[in-house]
Design a protein around this motif. Structure first.
Motif, PDB file in Angstrom:
ATOM      1  N   THR A 186       0.840  -1.202   0.000  1.00  0.00           N
ATOM      2  CA  THR A 186       0.000   0.000   0.000  1.00  0.00           C
ATOM      3  C   THR A 186       0.871   1.247   0.000  1.00  0.00           C
ATOM      4  N   TRP A 187       0.303   2.346  -0.462  1.00  0.00           N
ATOM      5  CA  TRP A 187       1.026   3.617  -0.452  1.00  0.00           C
ATOM      6  C   TRP A 187       1.516   3.951   0.952  1.00  0.00           C
ATOM      7  N   LYS A 188       0.686   3.735   1.940  1.00  0.00           N
ATOM      8  CA  LYS A 188       1.050   4.082   3.322  1.00  0.00           C
ATOM      9  C   LYS A 188       2.266   3.289   3.772  1.00  0.00           C
ATOM     10  N   HIS A 191       5.446   4.225   1.430  1.00  0.00           N
ATOM     11  CA  HIS A 191       5.919   5.578   1.756  1.00  0.00           C
ATOM     12  C   HIS A 191       6.766   5.557   3.016  1.00  0.00           C
ATOM     13  N   GLU A 219      -5.365  13.711  -1.271  1.00  0.00           N
ATOM     14  CA  GLU A 219      -4.361  13.139  -0.365  1.00  0.00           C
ATOM     15  C   GLU A 219      -5.039  12.580   0.879  1.00  0.00           C
ATOM     16  N   GLY A 220      -4.584  11.400   1.270  1.00  0.00           N
ATOM     17  CA  GLY A 220      -5.171  10.713   2.414  1.00  0.00           C
ATOM     18  C   GLY A 220      -6.237   9.720   2.016  1.00  0.00           C
ATOM     19  N   ASP A 223      -4.405   5.974   0.610  1.00  0.00           N
ATOM     20  CA  ASP A 223      -3.474   5.251   1.489  1.00  0.00           C
ATOM     21  C   ASP A 223      -3.481   3.746   1.226  1.00  0.00           C
ATOM     22  N   ASP A 224      -4.645   3.206   0.785  1.00  0.00           N
ATOM     23  CA  ASP A 224      -4.717   1.764   0.554  1.00  0.00           C
ATOM     24  C   ASP A 224      -4.520   1.407  -0.914  1.00  0.00           C
TER      25      ASP A 224
END
Length: 330
Positions: A186-188, A191, A219-220, A223-224
């Motif tokens: 995932t991006w979260k 990152h 943005e936000g 995250d998935d």
């Protein structure tokens, strides 16, 4: 007898010989009484002893000592260990103990070393041939003290650009961290893994879409979303100059095919070709209604005149070119 001490003042050895000769004369064929002879002998010896200088014991031991090979050496002329090195050469001056400046910014380390009395020099500690222009942007990894030919105390700093890890040895390669395998994370999560390398600042990590006709939500809200491609690629060096891009896709979609040069493989299905991929198009068969304009779009091919004709009054096209029914435009 009086000549014995006089000659002893001139030369001790000659005075001694004269004493022996005088004693022989006194005791051989001399009409003197025995007591007078004894007195004369003792007196001559006493006079000679009085004029011969005493030899200091300490001086005698320091002026002539055996060198272990039976030769007399003058110990007063020998150099002392504190002033000479091996081979009789003068010993070097004791080097000053420098503080440990490693980890300090190069300009601050230089200021501290100069304040401590050192002449300061610096060089790039890595093998990348970069020159040091702004010392405030470099950090000390190694230091070496020494002397110049004019006996000036010096310290030489080996430094790398601030943020870079130090080489294992001065002049070696910088052990840059490698890009991790982030595909389908995932991006979260991805990152965070990039930031955990402690090399790339947060504003140098950006998200993009893996498909050309996709759009990131605010943005936000992604995250998935999942990582499909990283730039730099897995296993590449990540340096302080690296900017990282993570291409993302919605988890409902797979990643583009391996042949990324094929333009079709980089686009999501869009049945009505309105720029809104089908997976998020609420009206996949209606080009005039998408996620941006859910109530439809005006038909730009028609005139902008008002509604007229049979169907105009009840919201039909009326031939005026507007797609009015069930939209906010009528």
């Amino acid at each position: 007898m009086l000549g014995v001490p006089l000659l002893g003042l001139v030369n001790t050895f000659l005075g001694f010989l004269l004493l022996v000769f005088a004693i022989v004369l006194v005791w051989k064929d001399n009409p003197w009484q025995k007591g007078v002879k004894v007195a004369a002998t003792i007196g001559a010896m006493a006079l000679l002893g009085a004029v011969v200088p005493d030899r200091p014991e300490d001086a005698a031991s320091s002026v002539a000592q055996a060198d272990g090979k039976g030769r007399a050496v003058d110990t007063l002329a020998l150099p002392t260990p504190s002033t000479t090195g091996t081979g009789g050469e003068p010993a070097p001056k004791p080097r000053p103990k420098a503080a440990d400046y490693r980890g300090l910014r190069l300009d601050k380390a230089g200021d501290k070393a100069e304040a401590a009395g050192f002449g300061v020099d610096d060089h790039n500690a890595a093998d990348d041939d970069k020159r040091i222009w702004m010392r405030s942007n470099w950090t000390v990894c190694f230091q070496k003290t020494g002397w110049t030919s004019s006996d000036t105390e010096t310290i030489d700093f080996g430094a790398v650009q601030t943020g870079a890890p130090c080489p294992e040895a001065d002049g070696g390669a910088i052990p840059w961290p490698k890009m991790s395998d982030l595909v389908w994370k995932t991006w979260k999560t991805a990152h965070k893994e990039v930031l955990d390398l402690d090399i790339v600042p947060e504003d140098h990590v950006r998200a993009d879409t893996a498909y050309l006709n996709d759009t990131l939500p605010d943005e936000g809200e992604y995250d998935d979303w999942r990582v499909c491609v990283t730039d730099p690629a897995e296993g590449s060096d990540v340096t302080i100059d690296t900017r990282v891009t993570l291409d993302l896709t919605h988890p409902d979609n797979g990643c583009p095919g391996p042949d990324r040069e094929d333009g079709d493989s980089l686009r999501l299905p869009d049945q009505d070709e309105d720029g809104d991929p089908d997976y998020r198009d609420p009206f996949p068969s209606d080009q005039n209604r998408n996620s941006t304009f859910p109530n439809g779009l005006p038909d730009s091919s028609g005139s902008s005149g008002g509604s007229s004709g049979g169907d105009g009054g009840d919201g039909g096209d009326g031939g005026d070119g507007w797609n009015c029914p069930r939209t906010r435009w009528c």
